[in-house]
Design an enzyme around this catalytic site. Sequence first.
Site, PDB file in Angstrom:
ATOM      1  N   MET A  27       0.865  -1.185   0.000  1.00 43.55           N
ATOM      2  CA  MET A  27       0.000   0.000   0.000  1.00 43.55           C
ATOM      3  C   MET A  27       0.899   1.231   0.000  1.00 43.55           C
ATOM      4  O   MET A  27       1.844   1.302   0.783  1.00 43.55           O
ATOM      5  CB  MET A  27      -0.896   0.036   1.243  1.00 43.55           C
ATOM      6  N   GLN A 101       8.797  -3.314  -3.133  1.00 42.22           N
ATOM      7  CA  GLN A 101       8.048  -3.309  -4.393  1.00 42.22           C
ATOM      8  C   GLN A 101       8.712  -2.379  -5.396  1.00 42.22           C
ATOM      9  O   GLN A 101       8.968  -1.208  -5.104  1.00 42.22           O
ATOM     10  CB  GLN A 101       6.605  -2.865  -4.198  1.00 42.22           C
ATOM     11  N   TYR A 167      -0.009  -0.823 -14.684  1.00 42.59           N
ATOM     12  CA  TYR A 167       1.261  -0.100 -14.730  1.00 42.59           C
ATOM     13  C   TYR A 167       2.091  -0.574 -15.933  1.00 42.59           C
ATOM     14  O   TYR A 167       1.608  -1.349 -16.760  1.00 42.59           O
ATOM     15  CB  TYR A 167       2.004  -0.271 -13.410  1.00 42.59           C
TER      16      TYR A 167
END
Length: 321
Positions: A27, A101, A167
């Site tokens: 997140m 990430q 993405y």
Amino acid sequence: MGPYPHIFSPLKIAGITLPNRIIMGSMHTGLEDCEDLSRLANYFAARASHGCSLMVTGAFSPNIAGRLNAQAGVFNEEEQIYKHRRVTSAVHAEGRYILLQLIHSGRYGYHSDIVAPSPVPAPINKQMPREMGGEEIWDTVEDFVKAARLAEEAGYDGVEIMGSEGYLLSQFLAPRTNHRDDEWGGDLFGRMRLAKEIVLRTREAVNPGFVIMYRLSVIDLVQNGLSGPEVIEVSKVLELAGADIFNSGIGWHESPVPTIAQAVPRAAFVADTAKVRLHVGIPVIASNRINTPEVAEKILAEGYADMVSMARPLLADPDFP
């Protein structure tokens, strides 16, 4: 183990053994964009201390073009390693694991130089992206690899390569956004080449125990996205390229279908995850609208996935596990 034996069973992934099957999904809180990552370290340490076995950071981009916005976090220099070590040390002190990430926003970026496989603007971002040249694409592959090496040196236990939600890697995979006719476009093999090269070259550049998690879009939920059989084909190629585990991505941000809203039934998309799991030999994670232990246990017990990703539950309650 109590009433949740599947949740609280161990799982080995590459060089780490997890004590339970709960992962804290990525997140983007904004803490990733701070120059000082001490608040991010405290945030993850709190979840680690209460039993979350594996966490994934919010988004860090491997280069300037890939950042989410002009202020978003980028991890592309050795000088940045020291501040990331504060995060990894805090998690490891609690005996848990954390992945970084890596994300390239592509046409979803909100800054002046967004790029994409083809000059097709996103419906959620009216800015026209610049089409990437072949050399720039290879440079982007190397930027992902470099960022993974930096993450390993900073003490992360692995990386999650963001290949879903619309993405850049999704944009290359889908006919919706990839109109190229060169080696990076055309048929599925050409469209998946960027994702394959990133995973393959990252695997070659890091130690065998370093986890490569790939966030795979198990269902795109947009017109001219990947079909179900194409998703399976991509998963097989990426497993062979060196991925250790797949995390399920559900839909694109521009999808008209809700994926995380309260109106979406709990565990609504686990059947799509299960279809991938049937065709690969590495663990697969279920995600989206999994927010009670009863639902998580059922998913694991019935063979839909090997782990469950929880994001908002762990944001709201660090003590959840």
